[in-house]
Design an enzyme around this catalytic site. Structure first.
Site, PDB file in Angstrom:
ATOM      1  N   ASP A 131       0.846  -1.194   0.000  1.00  0.00           N
ATOM      2  CA  ASP A 131       0.000   0.000   0.000  1.00  0.00           C
ATOM      3  C   ASP A 131       0.890   1.255   0.000  1.00  0.00           C
ATOM      4  OD1 ASP A 131      -2.215   1.747   0.457  1.00  0.00           O
ATOM      5  OD2 ASP A 131      -3.303   0.124   1.436  1.00  0.00           O
ATOM      6  N   ASP A 142      -5.664   3.463  -6.804  1.00  0.00           N
ATOM      7  CA  ASP A 142      -6.652   3.767  -5.770  1.00  0.00           C
ATOM      8  C   ASP A 142      -6.976   5.265  -5.886  1.00  0.00           C
ATOM      9  OD1 ASP A 142      -8.148   3.524  -3.444  1.00  0.00           O
ATOM     10  OD2 ASP A 142      -6.421   3.607  -2.107  1.00  0.00           O
ATOM     11  N   ASP A 188     -13.746   0.523   0.575  1.00  0.00           N
ATOM     12  CA  ASP A 188     -13.515   0.404   2.017  1.00  0.00           C
ATOM     13  C   ASP A 188     -14.738  -0.095   2.770  1.00  0.00           C
ATOM     14  OD1 ASP A 188     -11.093   1.345   1.307  1.00  0.00           O
ATOM     15  OD2 ASP A 188     -11.389   3.371   2.103  1.00  0.00           O
TER      16      ASP A 188
HETATM   17  C1  NOJ Z   1      -8.157   3.728   0.296  1.00  0.00           C
HETATM   18  C2  NOJ Z   1      -8.336   2.348  -0.243  1.00  0.00           C
HETATM   19  O1  NOJ Z   1      -9.674   2.081  -0.483  1.00  0.00           O
HETATM   20  C3  NOJ Z   1      -7.708   1.352   0.707  1.00  0.00           C
HETATM   21  O2  NOJ Z   1      -7.876   0.066   0.206  1.00  0.00           O
HETATM   22  C4  NOJ Z   1      -6.250   1.685   0.900  1.00  0.00           C
HETATM   23  O3  NOJ Z   1      -5.685   0.808   1.825  1.00  0.00           O
HETATM   24  C5  NOJ Z   1      -6.104   3.121   1.402  1.00  0.00           C
HETATM   25  N1  NOJ Z   1      -6.754   4.013   0.499  1.00  0.00           N
HETATM   26  C6  NOJ Z   1      -4.645   3.517   1.541  1.00  0.00           C
HETATM   27  O4  NOJ Z   1      -4.024   3.492   0.328  1.00  0.00           O
END
Ligand code: NOJ
Length: 961
Positions: free
Chosen positions: A446, A559, A635
């Site tokens: 990430d 993202d 999310d």
């Molecule tokens: C938002 C995303 O939906 C999530 O999956 C990710 O972990 C966070 N941003 C951080 O990048």
């Protein structure tokens, strides 16, 4: 050490749980997002009640060319003239486009979504009276009646009405105009200054001069509309919000005033409508009267709520209507903020009420009305006339393309978290899978992996040797996915930023300076992906020399591409920001993420010289995004309801072309209890994109951290996924070739079975497997509906046979994943589950033949190298067909054009529902004959044929004697 880590992890988890579970009330802050009432165009349009439309089609202006009919529409109140273009399209579709005849400036027409100009079918006039014209579409079974006053279109098939346009008179087309003096006084702008401003804004593409008119009545009308002082009648430019709109502290300057469009569609005979994702809601759409319309506006919604029509990360403006006789589709090609209202004359009536109507000899024919409202652009709508749902899939795919064929590895399991700390952590997680005998294909990184969230770089203290890390994963035949977001840190020391700034490739403010917002890295610029130069630049960034530390087993995650702007209105970009060509963000908002996804996928293709298939996961999407890769539902939370909603959310996306869908396994926010994690692994194993992911504030939850009683069934679920990879891959090939969804609602398979129309808790994979996963805590059993008169279903665990239609109560344990193979199908499996899909791709196949009551079954298998485009460019693939009938199983080529060299062979055939044969004979390539060893289980009627040993590309026949 590992034990200590495990203990610590559970202690951490407990602590985090106290923190997260108790302190956070999980709910979206609704005040951050607009309701229809707060979106001025939605409010304006919604205040118009059904009735007589002010629009009249000027039948005298009708012109018929070989590929289109055009006719002018006049608004009898404002006198503004529009031009309607109607096309019959080959394959039973109709396209309607409406734009201003003489616009002040061009209106946005969505580019790049359609794969080609759709081939047209000839229209001819087959009848006419003073107020209507009847048109016939060549090769189509339907006619179109165009009515002049009020304007209306009716599509008839064999004399019965299938669909009407503007029957409720709700068409809206807010023509462009200059602000009235009175209004301009209010906003302290003079007429001249606004006109100058408009001219300046469009100087890059050349402004369209206001129409002068040459004296013809229609042009005069158009010309008048451009002269505000002559435009006396009350119109929508009076409304609050028409020329400037506030939301919280954000002002939208709206230099062009109100420009929205809207249209209604009546669907007689239709009661069930689906589609228009993305919403965290039931699969079957609800009536919106008295509530909020469904909203399509790509947004980063923190802690989204379930079962409501609020907008989410992606938008696909496609609606499907279904009844037991036919299916219809409406594809509204508009990338601006869009709201969809649904009403029905049977809404709220119970089945009993409907029956009573029927018995009393009356009751209206059920009808659903759908009203689309968009903030700008033109009306460009495709009516997909089916008549079957597979026709709709084919029709829509012919317009926007099909699902990209994913590399095989991407159908395996993905282990993600925000964040794996460093290289050692990645290596340890990778090793964890091997230590616990759990297959895994990909580990994800990430935003913390990059240096200060400067994408395309690495944090050198935590990831000093990315190539060595990637090499290590490659040696395990695994991949890495790294996040690359489309917001770029404003930092003069950051090459990406410096280049984009100097090349002028950032989105601009309305004043022409670089637009800056706030996102993960702090102050950021947003690359203007609507500009092909930007997409080219971005695609080239993925070459191995530019993206240092990347290698061929690194793939990408996009993202925050709605785009997410933490300090922007509704957490996104100001609508009056400027894109290439002078377009406002308002016009293109819903397609921004599509372009990010497109450019990244292109980059991954380019870095391999066009040889390798890309894998890119995107959060935002639009119609056509299926061509670029996978998407996920964003999310979610570690809650049982979020687990449940993943099913209708992915089903809805599959219906509109996006088959490669998944939800964060385990839930992103909050800490799931072990039972929920386990159930989520089971659900994910039977959903197309299978990735566990979690928020940085949650406890670690790699599968082996589960208590042993949960770890075993979790491992089983993952192994079931891997065993079915040849089946998944074949389904994806079908989706890629024909546009059929991989994961589909039962009604797609059983269109006449009304019980299936509202089901959210079970679905089909292809036409073979029915999945009804356990999504309730503490479940002791599930009620599974097994459809189909005369159908049989085999429980894939117990091989027990059940007859359809019935609702079966199936007792479950922690390890149960209720899945049934339909009698009449054959599915392939790889039963030697290994570390990753790459280790299994040459493994022998086991065929599962589920015999129908008629004693037949059919199935297929698609295989290629799993990662290149050679299947396309060099026809290097195998597509095999298996048929069982008359106690004979045959393997033949489903597509002789393809050939692929492989060592894959058939190691076993398991026949469900078979009697015991006296002998089993195998004949290969029409020549050799051998007796096969077999075993018959009388109790379950399962016949296992051992080691046929035939090559997968060979033609062979097995006779049960
Ligand atoms: C938002 C995303 O939906 C999530 O999956 C990710 O972990 C966070 N941003 C951080 O990048």
């Amino acid at each position: 050490m590992a034990a200590a880590r495990r203990r610590r992890s559970w202690a951490e988890l407990a602590l985090a749980c106290v923190g997260l579970c108790l302190s956070t009330a999980f709910a979206v802050d609704r005040s951050n997002f607009k309701t229809c009432d707060q979106s001025s165009f939605c409010k304006r349009q919604r205040s118009i009640q059904p009735g007589s439309s002010p629009y009249r089609a000027l039948l005298d202006s009708l012109e018929l060319a070989p590929d289109a009919l055009t006719v002018q529409l006049v608004n009898e109140v404002t006198k503004v003239v529009l031009l309607l273009e109607l096309q019959g399209l080959q394959g039973n579709m109709t396209r309607i486009r409406i734009d201003e005849l003489k616009p002040l400036r061009p209106r946005y027409r969505v580019p790049d979504v359609l794969v080609a100009d759709p081939p047209t079918a000839r229209l001819s006039i087959s009848g006419r009276d003073e107020n209507s014209v009847e048109l016939t579409v060549a090769e189509g079974p339907y006619k179109i009646i165009l009515t002049g006053r009020p304007f209306r279109l009716d599509l008839l098939e064999n004399r019965s009405l299938v669909l009407s346009v503007n029957a409720r008179g709700l068409m809206v087309f807010e023509h462009q105009r200059l602000p009235r003096n009175s209004f301009s006084d209010k906003v302290s702008l003079t007429f001249g200054s606004i006109w100058d401003k408009i001219k300046n804004l469009f100087s890059r593409q050349g402004p369209t001069e206001p129409a002068e008119g040459d004296g013809t009545p229609d042009e005069e009308a158009a010309g008048k509309a451009d002269k505000p002082e002559e435009n006396k009648e009350k119109d929508d430019s009076d409304e609050p919000g028409a020329w400037e709109e506030m939301f919280k502290t954000h002002s939208d300057s709206k230099p062009y005033g109100p420009t929205s469009v809207g249209l209604d569609f009546s669907l007689p005979g239709m009661e069930h409508v689906y589609g228009i994702p993305e919403h965290a809601d039931n699969l079957r759409l609800k009536v919106t009267e008295g509530g909020e319309p469904y909203r399509l506006y790509n947004l980063d919604v923190f802690q989204y709520e379930l079962y409501n029509p609020m907008a989410l990360y992606g938008s696909v403006p496609v609606l499907l209507a279904h009844n037991i006789h036919r299916d219809l589709g409406i594809f509204w090609l508009n990338a601006a903020e869009t709201w969809v209202d649904i009403s029905s004359n049977t809404a709220g009536k119970t089945l009993f009420g409907k029956m009573l109507d029927y018995l009393q000899g009356g009751g209206e024919t059920p009808q659903t009305d759908v009203r689309w409202m968009s903030e700008s652009g033109i009306i460009d709508v495709f009516l997909l006339l089916g008549p079957t749902v597979s026709d709709i899939f084919r029709q829509y795919a012919s317009l926007t393309g099909t699902q990209a064929l994913p590399p095989l590895f991407s159908l395996g399991y993905h282990q993600s978290r925000w964040n794996y700390r460093d290289e050692a952590d990645v290596i340890e997680v990778d090793q964890g899978f091997d230590n616990h005998d759990i297959p895994c294909d990909v580990i994800w990184l990430d935003i913390e992996h990059a240096d200060g969230k400067r994408y395309f770089t690495w944090d050198s203290s935590r990831f000093p040797q990315p190539l060595a890390m990637l090499g290590h994963l490659a040696s395990k035949r695994r991949k890495l996915v790294a996040i690359v977001d489309p917001h770029i840190k404003v930092d003069s020391g950051y090459r990406v930023h410096e280049e984009l700034r100097s090349l002028g490739l950032y989105v601009k403010t309305r004043d022409g300076s670089d637009y800056e917002g706030w996102c993960w890295p702090g102050s950021v610029g947003y690359p203007d992906f609507t500009d092909i130069k930007m997409r080219e630049w971005w695609a080239n960034m993925f070459s191995f020399d530019k993206y240092e530390g990347s290698a061929s087993n690194l793939y990408v995650w996009n993202d925050m591409n709605e785009p997410s702007v933490f300090n922007g209105p509704e957490v996104t970009m100001l609508k009056d920001a400027r894109h290439h060509g002078g377009w406002e963000h308002r016009d293109i908002h819903n397609i921004y993420g599509f372009y990010v996804h497109m450019a990244t996928a292109e980059g991954l293709i380019r870095r391999s010289g066009g040889v390798e298939r890309p894998f890119v996961l995107s959060r935002a999407f639009f119609a056509g995004s299926q061509r670029f890769g996978a998407i996920w539902t964003g999310d979610n939370a570690a809650e049982w309801d979020h687990l449940k909603i993943s099913i209708p959310m992915c089903l809805s996306l599959g219906l509109v072309g996006l088959s490669f869908c998944g939800a964060d396994v385990g839930g992103f926010f909050k800490n799931p209890e072990p039972e929920l994690i386990l159930r989520w692994y089971q659900v994910g194993a039977y959903q197309p994109f299978y990735r566990a992911h979690s928020h940085m504030d949650t406890g670690r939850r790699e599968p082996w951290l589960l208590p042993p009683e949960y770890l075993g069934p979790t491992r089983d679920a993952l192994r079931q996924r891997y065993a079915l990879l040849p089946f998944w891959y074949t389904l994806f090939y079908r989706a890629h070739r024909d546009g059929h969804p991989v994961m589909r609602p039962l009604w797609v398979q059983y269109p006449k079975d009304v019980t299936t129309f509202g089901q959210d808790d079970q679905y089909m994979l292809g036409d073979s497997l029915l999945v009804h996963p356990v999504t309730e805590p503490g479940a002791r059993g599930v009620q599974v509906y097994l459809p189909g008169q005369g159908e049989v279903w085999y429980d894939i665990q117990s091989y027990q046979k059940h007859h359809g239609p019935q609702t079966l109560y199936l007792p479950v344990t922690l390890s149960s994943i209720p899945v049934f193979q339909r009698g009449g199908t054959i599915i392939p499996r790889w039963e030697r589950v290994r570390r990753s899909s790459d280790c299994m791709k040459d493994d022998p196949i086991t065929l599962y033949v589920a015999i129908s009551p008629q004693g037949t079954a059919e199935g297929e298998l698609y295989l290629d190298d799993g990662h290149t485009f050679n299947y396309q460019t060099q026809k290097k693939y195998l597509h095999r067909k298996f048929s069982f009938s008359g106690n004979t199983l045959t393997s033949s080529s489903a597509d002789p054009q393809g050939y692929f060299e492989t060592g894959v062979w058939i190691e076993r055939v398991v026949i469900l529902g078979a009697g015991k044969p006296a002998s089993v004979l195998l004949q290969t390539e029409g020549l050799l004959e051998n007796l096969l060893d077999f075993h018959h289980e009388a109790e379950t009627s399962v016949l296992t044929l051992r080691r046929p040993g035939v090559h997968v590309s060979a033609d062979w026949i097995i006779y049960l004697r």
